[in-house]
Design an enzyme around this catalytic site. Structure first.
Site, mmCIF file in Angstrom:
data_model
loop_
_atom_site.group_PDB
_atom_site.id
_atom_site.type_symbol
_atom_site.label_atom_id
_atom_site.label_comp_id
_atom_site.label_asym_id
_atom_site.label_seq_id
_atom_site.Cartn_x
_atom_site.Cartn_y
_atom_site.Cartn_z
ATOM 1 N N GLY A 33 -62.562 -36.809 3.064
ATOM 2 C CA GLY A 33 -63.630 -37.487 2.337
ATOM 3 C C GLY A 33 -64.568 -36.514 1.681
ATOM 4 N N ASN A 34 -65.668 -37.030 1.187
ATOM 5 C CA ASN A 34 -66.666 -36.176 0.548
ATOM 6 C C ASN A 34 -68.056 -36.702 0.876
ATOM 7 O OD1 ASN A 34 -67.640 -38.015 -1.714
ATOM 8 N ND2 ASN A 34 -65.427 -38.045 -2.037
ATOM 9 N N ARG A 35 -69.072 -35.982 0.414
ATOM 10 C CA ARG A 35 -70.424 -36.240 0.863
ATOM 11 C C ARG A 35 -71.224 -37.154 -0.057
ATOM 12 N NH1 ARG A 35 -72.143 -32.278 4.543
ATOM 13 N NH2 ARG A 35 -74.253 -32.390 3.759
#
Ligand code: CTP
Ligand code: CA
Length: 224
Positions: A33-35
């Site tokens: 995932g990412n932030r």
């Protein structure tokens, strides 16, 4: 309080906004995932509603409440987001890709939880490319005259990178932020430059994400 000086300049328009960040599952309990928090995309949705638009918000894993008056479609992965964008964009006047889309996904999905094995190092995770949603809808506009907007977080020569990305994607506007000191991830504020395919360059000073959202809709309305 109405945004954009109280003008309902998006009345009668259908706009599609993607927000958050895609998650690419490895197994039933893990993902890449990412932030991205989704705050900028949600601010865009709220602003568009205040200006009179019908808004479809494609939300990828944003831990935020559904904004009032918005059709929210929740998605997980980049492939699911692509399906949702293509469907929603069919009759849209504008599409704004504020979501952080994972460039890669694990090649395989393990239907059972991946386990450690005694005395063995883990196997590397093979990745494959995800579809480029922004490039796809920019190249093949589902509706003539549709305005397509992308986002980019860049380092180093931010403007040159932004210009090159705008040309590569083929969108009308690219909202570029510099990744650095004042983090944009999870923050309530943002600073950006809105680059236009027509050569325009609009700096938006550090301020609330709502203010940047309004500035972006101003530029969409100008081109719509
Ligand atoms: N985007 C997309 N589909 C992808 C990747 C990105 O639609 N598979 C969109 C994002 O929503 C954003 C824009 O493209 O609006 C730019 O994303 P970015 O990650 O900066 O672009 P990339 O082409 O992936 O470039 P980079 O290699 O710098 O990550
Ligand atoms: Ca990327």
């Amino acid at each position: 309080v109405l945004a954009g000086g109280g003008e309902r300049d998006l009345a009668g328009k259908h706009v599609v906004v993607s927000a958050g960040g895609t998650r690419e599952p490895l197994d039933p309990v893990r993902f890449l995932g990412n932030r991205s928090s989704g705050k900028q995309g949600y601010a865009l949705a709220r602003s568009a509603v205040a200006r009179g638009a019908r808004v479809t918000l494609l939300s990828a894993n944003a831990a935020l409440p559904d904004p009032a008056g918005v059709d929210v479609v929740h998605v997980g992965t980049a492939v699911q987001l692509r399906e949702a964008v293509l469907k929603a964009a069919a009759d849209a006047d504008a599409v704004v890709m504020a979501a952080a889309v994972a460039d890669f996904r694990p090649e395989t999905y393990a239907t059972g939880k991946i386990k450690k094995k005694d005395g063995q190092e883990p196997a590397p995770i093979a990745l494959v490319r995800n579809p480029d949603i922004l490039a796809e809808i920019s190249a093949d506009r589902p509706r003539p005259g549709q305005v397509v907007v992308g986002f980019a977080a860049e380092t180093d020569d931010v403007l040159a990178n932004g210009r090159a990305k705008l040309a590569r994607k083929g969108c009308d506007l690219l909202v570029v932020n510099e990744v650095g000191e004042r983090k944009t991830f999870g923050s309530e504020e943002n600073e950006a430059v809105i680059l236009g395919a027509d050569g325009s360059e609009i700096p938006v000073p550090y301020g609330p994400k709502d203010a940047l959202a309004d500035r972006i809709w101003d530029e969409v309305v100008r081109r719509g």
